[in-house]
Write a protein that holds these residues in place. Structure first.
Motif, PDB file in Angstrom:
ATOM      1  N   CYS A  17       0.836  -1.192   0.000  1.00 31.39           N
ATOM      2  CA  CYS A  17       0.000   0.000   0.000  1.00 31.39           C
ATOM      3  C   CYS A  17       0.880   1.255   0.000  1.00 31.39           C
ATOM      4  CB  CYS A  17      -0.946  -0.034   1.199  1.00 31.39           C
ATOM      5  SG  CYS A  17      -2.310   1.176   1.131  1.00 31.39           S
ATOM      6  N   HIS A  18       1.077   1.891   1.148  1.00 36.90           N
ATOM      7  CA  HIS A  18       1.821   3.147   1.181  1.00 36.90           C
ATOM      8  C   HIS A  18       3.317   2.984   1.402  1.00 36.90           C
ATOM      9  CE1 HIS A  18      -2.034   5.349   1.441  1.00 36.90           C
ATOM     10  NE2 HIS A  18      -1.328   6.387   1.049  1.00 36.90           N
ATOM     11  N   GLY A  19       3.774   1.767   1.622  1.00 36.94           N
ATOM     12  CA  GLY A  19       5.194   1.563   1.864  1.00 36.94           C
ATOM     13  C   GLY A  19       6.098   2.151   0.783  1.00 36.94           C
ATOM     14  N   PRO A  20       5.863   1.826  -0.493  1.00 31.84           N
ATOM     15  CA  PRO A  20       6.728   2.373  -1.553  1.00 31.84           C
ATOM     16  C   PRO A  20       6.699   3.900  -1.625  1.00 31.84           C
ATOM     17  CG  PRO A  20       5.524   0.470  -2.360  1.00 31.84           C
ATOM     18  CD  PRO A  20       4.942   0.796  -1.020  1.00 31.84           C
ATOM     19  N   ALA A  21       5.511   4.499  -1.455  1.00 25.75           N
ATOM     20  CA  ALA A  21       5.420   5.955  -1.503  1.00 25.75           C
ATOM     21  C   ALA A  21       6.151   6.587  -0.322  1.00 25.75           C
ATOM     22  CB  ALA A  21       3.959   6.392  -1.514  1.00 25.75           C
ATOM     23  N   ASP A  22       6.010   5.975   0.860  1.00 29.89           N
ATOM     24  CA  ASP A  22       6.696   6.516   2.028  1.00 29.89           C
ATOM     25  C   ASP A  22       8.211   6.470   1.832  1.00 29.89           C
ATOM     26  OD1 ASP A  22       4.256   6.944   3.180  1.00 29.89           O
ATOM     27  OD2 ASP A  22       4.402   5.314   4.642  1.00 29.89           O
ATOM     28  N   GLU A  23       8.697   5.384   1.273  1.00 27.88           N
ATOM     29  CA  GLU A  23      10.131   5.271   1.010  1.00 27.88           C
ATOM     30  C   GLU A  23      10.583   6.319  -0.009  1.00 27.88           C
ATOM     31  OE1 GLU A  23      10.747   1.256  -0.206  1.00 27.88           O
ATOM     32  OE2 GLU A  23      10.241   0.412   1.761  1.00 27.88           O
ATOM     33  N   ARG A  24       9.756   6.550  -1.011  1.00 26.04           N
ATOM     34  CA  ARG A  24      10.104   7.568  -2.013  1.00 26.04           C
ATOM     35  C   ARG A  24      10.124   8.960  -1.387  1.00 26.04           C
ATOM     36  NH1 ARG A  24       7.334   8.028  -8.053  1.00 26.04           N
ATOM     37  NH2 ARG A  24       8.718   9.677  -8.852  1.00 26.04           N
ATOM     38  N   MET A  25       9.172   9.243  -0.508  1.00 29.46           N
ATOM     39  CA  MET A  25       9.148  10.526   0.177  1.00 29.46           C
ATOM     40  C   MET A  25      10.426  10.741   0.985  1.00 29.46           C
ATOM     41  SD  MET A  25       5.171  10.471   1.444  1.00 29.46           S
ATOM     42  CE  MET A  25       5.278  11.926   2.499  1.00 29.46           C
ATOM     43  N   GLU A  26      10.854   9.690   1.671  1.00 28.88           N
ATOM     44  CA  GLU A  26      12.062   9.828   2.486  1.00 28.88           C
ATOM     45  C   GLU A  26      13.292  10.042   1.618  1.00 28.88           C
ATOM     46  OE1 GLU A  26      13.757   8.330   6.658  1.00 28.88           O
ATOM     47  OE2 GLU A  26      12.476   6.924   5.559  1.00 28.88           O
ATOM     48  N   ARG A  27      13.377   9.341   0.494  1.00 28.70           N
ATOM     49  CA  ARG A  27      14.518   9.546  -0.408  1.00 28.70           C
ATOM     50  C   ARG A  27      14.536  10.982  -0.930  1.00 28.70           C
ATOM     51  NH1 ARG A  27      12.859   4.543  -2.519  1.00 28.70           N
ATOM     52  NH2 ARG A  27      12.028   5.562  -4.395  1.00 28.70           N
ATOM     53  N   LEU A  28      13.364  11.499  -1.302  1.00 28.99           N
ATOM     54  CA  LEU A  28      13.291  12.871  -1.796  1.00 28.99           C
ATOM     55  C   LEU A  28      13.708  13.870  -0.723  1.00 28.99           C
ATOM     56  CD1 LEU A  28       9.965  12.552  -3.803  1.00 28.99           C
ATOM     57  CD2 LEU A  28      12.188  13.170  -4.771  1.00 28.99           C
ATOM     58  N   HIS A  29      13.251  13.640   0.493  1.00 26.65           N
ATOM     59  CA  HIS A  29      13.646  14.517   1.595  1.00 26.65           C
ATOM     60  C   HIS A  29      15.159  14.510   1.794  1.00 26.65           C
ATOM     61  CE1 HIS A  29      14.337  16.152   5.534  1.00 26.65           C
ATOM     62  NE2 HIS A  29      14.711  14.971   5.979  1.00 26.65           N
ATOM     63  N   LEU A  30      15.742  13.320   1.798  1.00 21.23           N
ATOM     64  CA  LEU A  30      17.186  13.210   1.997  1.00 21.23           C
ATOM     65  C   LEU A  30      17.946  13.852   0.847  1.00 21.23           C
ATOM     66  CD1 LEU A  30      17.359   9.574   3.400  1.00 21.23           C
ATOM     67  CD2 LEU A  30      17.620  11.716   4.672  1.00 21.23           C
ATOM     68  N   GLY A  31      17.298  13.949  -0.315  1.00 15.83           N
ATOM     69  CA  GLY A  31      17.905  14.614  -1.468  1.00 15.83           C
ATOM     70  C   GLY A  31      17.704  16.122  -1.463  1.00 15.83           C
ATOM     71  N   GLY A  32      17.081  16.649  -0.412  1.00 16.05           N
ATOM     72  CA  GLY A  32      16.927  18.093  -0.280  1.00 16.05           C
ATOM     73  C   GLY A  32      15.591  18.651  -0.714  1.00 16.05           C
ATOM     74  N   GLU A  33      14.655  17.790  -1.114  1.00 17.09           N
ATOM     75  CA  GLU A  33      13.342  18.268  -1.524  1.00 17.09           C
ATOM     76  C   GLU A  33      12.463  18.557  -0.303  1.00 17.09           C
ATOM     77  OE1 GLU A  33      12.436  19.062  -4.423  1.00 17.09           O
ATOM     78  OE2 GLU A  33      13.593  17.913  -5.882  1.00 17.09           O
ATOM     79  N   GLU A  34      11.484  19.418  -0.499  1.00 14.14           N
ATOM     80  CA  GLU A  34      10.512  19.708   0.557  1.00 14.14           C
ATOM     81  C   GLU A  34       9.381  18.700   0.448  1.00 14.14           C
ATOM     82  OE1 GLU A  34       7.609  23.327   2.163  1.00 14.14           O
ATOM     83  OE2 GLU A  34       8.976  23.680   0.477  1.00 14.14           O
TER      84      GLU A  34
END
Length: 304
Positions: free
Chosen positions: A35-52
């Protein structure tokens, strides 16, 4: 605006992250990894890459969306009713009465009434009024006027919000073009909504269409997140630049509501009531508003 914890803790407002085989936090009944696992992981990667990236707590579940839709059905019904009855000779206080009667008949209440002291159930903004116009018995609509009716509803604990422009009688020339351009700018903003894109793309698309048409966009006011509360993060600027701002994560729910002036973008706020906002140069202003949720493949309109 809430973001990730600066000490390196996980995102999502410190909410617990389920195990991969546990039920998803959204209440779907599916396993988190499906369900939301892949999206949550993508959000964290984006955050670590400097995205808001906005916190998980602002994302709407399927149950939330159904609740918002029930509220929006009333909100749009009010605006439909106004559209069927508005005409020259109608006062803006008449509109306020229609709103209150409709909401009462549909087991809903106005989100505007008493919000931070706002004293009416709807905002009625005529000609040079940009937003937050007060209903009044003295404000009687005349042939050639343009008016924005901004409606916000609470039903079942969920908030909906949208507004429409109404042309009274025959409205021609630049005034008509302003109204039509503003509506087209909302459509341009919607076309820029892409999951995992940037919120700034939406504002930039709105601004580009309006400025190319010779109009200006108000910077001080914009759209907002909405759903469980009237105003949530993020703020939606319509003078934003492309490739800036929060990531458009599926489940984000917000409004697109540009305020477009025929003249300069400068504003003035009524000193007596602290609410009514007008164009500083007395030029006309228009606003359309829709509410949407970002989906896996685009967006879904919820209120218009």
């Amino acid at each position: 605006m809430s973001k990730f914890d600066p000490m390196g803790e996980t995102m999502f407002d410190k909410l617990p992250v389920p195990g991969r085989n546990d039920p998803c936090w959204c209440g779907s009944g599916r396993k988190y990894k499906k369900c939301h696992g892949p999206a949550d992981e993508r959000m964290e990667r984006l955050h670590l890459g400097g995205e808001e990236v906005l916190p998980r707590s602002l994302l709407k579940t399927a149950a939330d969306i159904e609740g918002i839709k029930a509220s929006a059905a009333v909100n749009m019904g009010v605006l439909d009713y106004v559209g069927e009855h508005i005409a020259a000779g109608v006062s803006t206080m008449d509109i306020n009465r229609w709103v209150e009667e409709y909401l009462s008949a549909h087991d809903a209440v106005s989100a505007d009434l008493n919000f931070e002291g706002y004293p009416y159930s709807v905002c009625t903004s005529i000609n040079d009024v940009i937003c937050h116009g007060f209903p009044s018995e003295r404000d009687v609509l005349a042939e050639g006027d343009i008016i924005n009716v901004d409606m916000s509803t609470i039903k079942g604990g969920y908030f909906s919000d949208s507004s429409r422009m109404f042309c009274i009688g025959e409205v021609l020339g630049e005034r008509r073009r302003l109204v039509e351009t503003c509506r087209k700018s909302v459509e341009a903003g919607l076309a820029a909504v892409r999951p995992w894109g940037h919120l700034g793309d939406v504002g930039a698309a709105v601004n580009e269409l309006c400025t190319e048409a010779g109009f200006t966009v108000v910077a001080e006011y914009g759209g907002h997140g909405i759903g469980r509360e009237f105003h949530e993060d993020p703020f939606v600027s319509f003078v934003a630049e492309k490739d800036t701002g929060p990531i458009l994560v599926p489940g984000m729910c917000f409004t697109i509501e540009p305020m477009v002036n025929a003249g300069a973008p400068d504003i003035t706020t009524d000193k007596d009531n602290g609410w009514i906002v007008r164009t500083a140069d007395g030029s006309d202003s228009a606003q359309w508003e829709v509410q949407l949720v970002v989906t896996e493949d685009g967006y879904e309109l919820l209120s218009w």
